[in-house]
Design a protein around this motif. Structure first.
Motif, PDB file in Angstrom:
ATOM      1  N   ASP A   1       2.266  -8.932 -11.039  1.00 32.47           N
ATOM      2  CA  ASP A   1       1.545  -9.108 -12.298  1.00 32.47           C
ATOM      3  C   ASP A   1       0.042  -9.242 -12.102  1.00 32.47           C
ATOM      4  N   LYS A   2      -0.376  -9.811 -10.980  1.00 31.38           N
ATOM      5  CA  LYS A   2      -1.808  -9.981 -10.715  1.00 31.38           C
ATOM      6  C   LYS A   2      -2.422  -8.766 -10.031  1.00 31.38           C
ATOM      7  N   GLN A   3      -1.607  -7.762  -9.759  1.00 32.22           N
ATOM      8  CA  GLN A   3      -2.042  -6.507  -9.154  1.00 32.22           C
ATOM      9  C   GLN A   3      -2.651  -6.703  -7.761  1.00 32.22           C
ATOM     10  N   ARG A   4      -2.228  -7.746  -7.084  1.00 30.54           N
ATOM     11  CA  ARG A   4      -2.699  -7.977  -5.709  1.00 30.54           C
ATOM     12  C   ARG A   4      -1.936  -7.115  -4.724  1.00 30.54           C
ATOM     13  N   PHE A   5      -0.637  -6.905  -5.010  1.00 31.06           N
ATOM     14  CA  PHE A   5       0.224  -6.235  -4.047  1.00 31.06           C
ATOM     15  C   PHE A   5       1.038  -5.120  -4.709  1.00 31.06           C
ATOM     16  N   ILE A   6       1.284  -4.087  -3.942  1.00 34.90           N
ATOM     17  CA  ILE A   6       2.270  -3.068  -4.278  1.00 34.90           C
ATOM     18  C   ILE A   6       3.385  -3.217  -3.249  1.00 34.90           C
ATOM     19  N   ALA A   7       4.592  -3.425  -3.721  1.00 38.29           N
ATOM     20  CA  ALA A   7       5.745  -3.575  -2.821  1.00 38.29           C
ATOM     21  C   ALA A   7       6.561  -2.289  -2.822  1.00 38.29           C
ATOM     22  N   THR A   8       7.061  -1.915  -1.647  1.00 40.50           N
ATOM     23  CA  THR A   8       7.950  -0.762  -1.533  1.00 40.50           C
ATOM     24  C   THR A   8       9.180  -1.162  -0.725  1.00 40.50           C
TER      25      THR A   8
ATOM     26  N   VAL B   1       1.392 -13.642   1.387  1.00 45.19           N
ATOM     27  CA  VAL B   1       0.143 -14.343   1.649  1.00 45.19           C
ATOM     28  C   VAL B   1      -0.971 -13.312   1.665  1.00 45.19           C
ATOM     29  N   ASP B   2      -2.165 -13.727   1.279  1.00 46.73           N
ATOM     30  CA  ASP B   2      -3.300 -12.806   1.222  1.00 46.73           C
ATOM     31  C   ASP B   2      -3.899 -12.640   2.603  1.00 46.73           C
ATOM     32  N   ALA B   3      -3.216 -11.857   3.422  1.00 46.96           N
ATOM     33  CA  ALA B   3      -3.711 -11.614   4.780  1.00 46.96           C
ATOM     34  C   ALA B   3      -3.330 -10.201   5.169  1.00 46.96           C
ATOM     35  N   PRO B   4      -4.175  -9.527   5.964  1.00 45.60           N
ATOM     36  CA  PRO B   4      -3.840  -8.179   6.436  1.00 45.60           C
ATOM     37  C   PRO B   4      -2.591  -8.203   7.294  1.00 45.60           C
ATOM     38  N   GLU B   5      -1.938  -7.080   7.369  1.00 48.31           N
ATOM     39  CA  GLU B   5      -0.758  -6.947   8.224  1.00 48.31           C
ATOM     40  C   GLU B   5      -1.166  -7.143   9.682  1.00 48.31           C
ATOM     41  N   SER B   6      -0.390  -7.937  10.397  1.00 48.86           N
ATOM     42  CA  SER B   6      -0.680  -8.141  11.810  1.00 48.86           C
ATOM     43  C   SER B   6      -0.352  -6.894  12.592  1.00 48.86           C
TER      44      SER B   6
ATOM     45  N   LEU C   1       4.461  -4.493   1.931  1.00 54.86           N
ATOM     46  CA  LEU C   1       3.444  -4.820   0.944  1.00 54.86           C
ATOM     47  C   LEU C   1       2.163  -4.064   1.280  1.00 54.86           C
ATOM     48  N   TRP C   2       1.515  -3.549   0.219  1.00 57.71           N
ATOM     49  CA  TRP C   2       0.271  -2.807   0.331  1.00 57.71           C
ATOM     50  C   TRP C   2      -0.749  -3.443  -0.603  1.00 57.71           C
ATOM     51  N   ASP C   3      -2.017  -3.344  -0.250  1.00 65.62           N
ATOM     52  CA  ASP C   3      -3.068  -3.885  -1.105  1.00 65.62           C
ATOM     53  C   ASP C   3      -3.030  -3.200  -2.465  1.00 65.62           C
ATOM     54  N   GLY C   4      -3.092  -4.001  -3.536  1.00 64.20           N
ATOM     55  CA  GLY C   4      -2.960  -3.463  -4.876  1.00 64.20           C
ATOM     56  C   GLY C   4      -4.104  -2.588  -5.323  1.00 64.20           C
ATOM     57  N   SER C   5      -5.221  -2.617  -4.613  1.00 64.63           N
ATOM     58  CA  SER C   5      -6.370  -1.781  -4.965  1.00 64.63           C
ATOM     59  C   SER C   5      -6.593  -0.645  -3.987  1.00 64.63           C
ATOM     60  N   THR C   6      -6.441  -0.934  -2.703  1.00 66.44           N
ATOM     61  CA  THR C   6      -6.801   0.052  -1.671  1.00 66.44           C
ATOM     62  C   THR C   6      -5.596   0.743  -1.040  1.00 66.44           C
ATOM     63  N   PHE C   7      -4.399   0.201  -1.255  1.00 68.17           N
ATOM     64  CA  PHE C   7      -3.163   0.701  -0.653  1.00 68.17           C
ATOM     65  C   PHE C   7      -3.134   0.485   0.870  1.00 68.17           C
TER      66      PHE C   7
ATOM     67  N   ILE D   1       4.554   7.877   0.329  1.00 74.22           N
ATOM     68  CA  ILE D   1       4.032   7.468  -0.964  1.00 74.22           C
ATOM     69  C   ILE D   1       2.943   8.468  -1.330  1.00 74.22           C
ATOM     70  N   ARG D   2       3.001   8.977  -2.553  1.00 74.51           N
ATOM     71  CA  ARG D   2       1.941   9.845  -3.068  1.00 74.51           C
ATOM     72  C   ARG D   2       1.410   9.234  -4.360  1.00 74.51           C
ATOM     73  N   VAL D   3       0.085   9.347  -4.539  1.00 76.19           N
ATOM     74  CA  VAL D   3      -0.590   8.751  -5.683  1.00 76.19           C
ATOM     75  C   VAL D   3      -1.236   9.868  -6.486  1.00 76.19           C
ATOM     76  N   TRP D   4      -0.927   9.916  -7.787  1.00 83.13           N
ATOM     77  CA  TRP D   4      -1.340  11.008  -8.669  1.00 83.13           C
ATOM     78  C   TRP D   4      -2.230  10.458  -9.778  1.00 83.13           C
TER      79      TRP D   4
END
Length: 285
Positions: free
Chosen positions: A215-222, A279-284, A231-237, A186-189
């Motif tokens: 829609d709530k920008q909580r998650f980025i799915a790939t 769910v709003d939890a970090p990846e185990s 799933l990645w954090d919608g703000s920090t990746f 993933i690259r972010v520009w």
């Protein structure tokens, strides 16, 4: 409803409130690679493996148009402003269509506005920027072409992934364009700074086929060829969750993602549609 399609040409509608309830919408004579559902709810357009567009009147349950649009498969259909659609073709061409209503108020029909050769390789993915002023196109030659949506001139043209770009998506809350490639990165520009690269990370073991923000920008799915949905954090990746085929995940390549409310739906080459509730939890670890 969530609408799905596949290699058998069958288009199905799934009731999201009743997971077991499904109805057939249409059967297309070729494998369906791309779908576009008009916001009005009365029109569905499919793009097929042989480059055809099929326009389906959902209310009358009839096919209104069948158009040979590309020489090879249509991988993506996306909406532009002013009642227009763009199609990304396996022939490296971008086609732009206008939805035109007739005098009797029947279902709109497609009229070709222009066909634009962009690459010698396939166009796999597209995404219009928030506001609709530009369109980012993922090219198989490794470049991303950013076109204005009025005259379709190049606003930017830059190399992104050595082995080809397979997915692009704008972040709805940040001035960034995200890309995924056959290299699994993933690259972010930064769209406000001449598409300067600001972040890159290895996300999948092989090609990334779709990037989707909820829609709530909580998650980025790939989703990718490695059978994984992540799933990645919608703000920090930062990584949050990932699928496991041993507990309900896909057993083959994952090709499509769509958010519906708080749920994520994924479709893969295993012919399965899977619903995930993050769910709003970090990846185990």
């Amino acid at each position: 409803e969530v609408i799905s399609s596949g290699g058998d040409g069958l288009v199905l509608a799934w009731d999201t409130s009743r997971p077991g309830e499904v109805r057939a919408i249409a059967r297309i004579p070729n494998a369906v690679y791309a779908l576009y559902a008009h916001p009005s709810g009365g029109l569905l357009i499919t793009g097929t493996s042989n480059g055809e567009l099929h326009v389906i009147d959902l209310n009358a349950k009839q096919e209104r148009q069948r158009i040979k649009a590309h020489e090879k498969g249509i991988f993506h259909i996306t909406a532009l402003n002013d009642h227009r659609l763009a199609c990304a073709g396996g022939d490296g061409t971008l086609s732009v269509w206008r939805l035109v209503a007739d005098l009797h108020g029947d279902v709109p029909h497609l009229v070709l506005e222009r066909s634009i050769p962009l690459s010698d390789a396939k166009l796999r993915s597209m995404d219009a920027a928030p506001g609709g002023g530009s369109l980012a196109v993922a090219c198989g030659d490794g470049s991303i072409r950013v076109l204005d949506t009025e005259l379709f001139n190049d606003a930017a043209n830059f190399h992104a992934h050595d082995e080809g770009v397979t997915a692009v998506a704008h972040h709805p809350g940040k001035p960034v364009l995200m890309s995924g490639g056959k290299d699994g990165f993933i690259r972010v520009w930064h769209t406000g700074e001449d598409h300067r690269l600001i972040l890159e990370f290895a996300a999948h073991r092989s090609a990334i086929y779709q990037i989707a923000v909820d829609d709530k920008q909580r998650f980025i799915a790939t989703a990718g060829r490695d059978k994984m949905v992540k799933l990645w954090d919608g703000s920090t990746f930062e990584p949050r969750q990932r699928s496991d085929h041993h507990v309900g995940g896909h057993s083959h390549s994952v090709n499509a993602l769509i958010w519906s409310g708080n749920d994520l739906y994924s479709g893969g080459d295993d012919r399965r549609l899977v619903r995930w509730t993050p769910v709003d939890a970090p990846e185990s670890q």
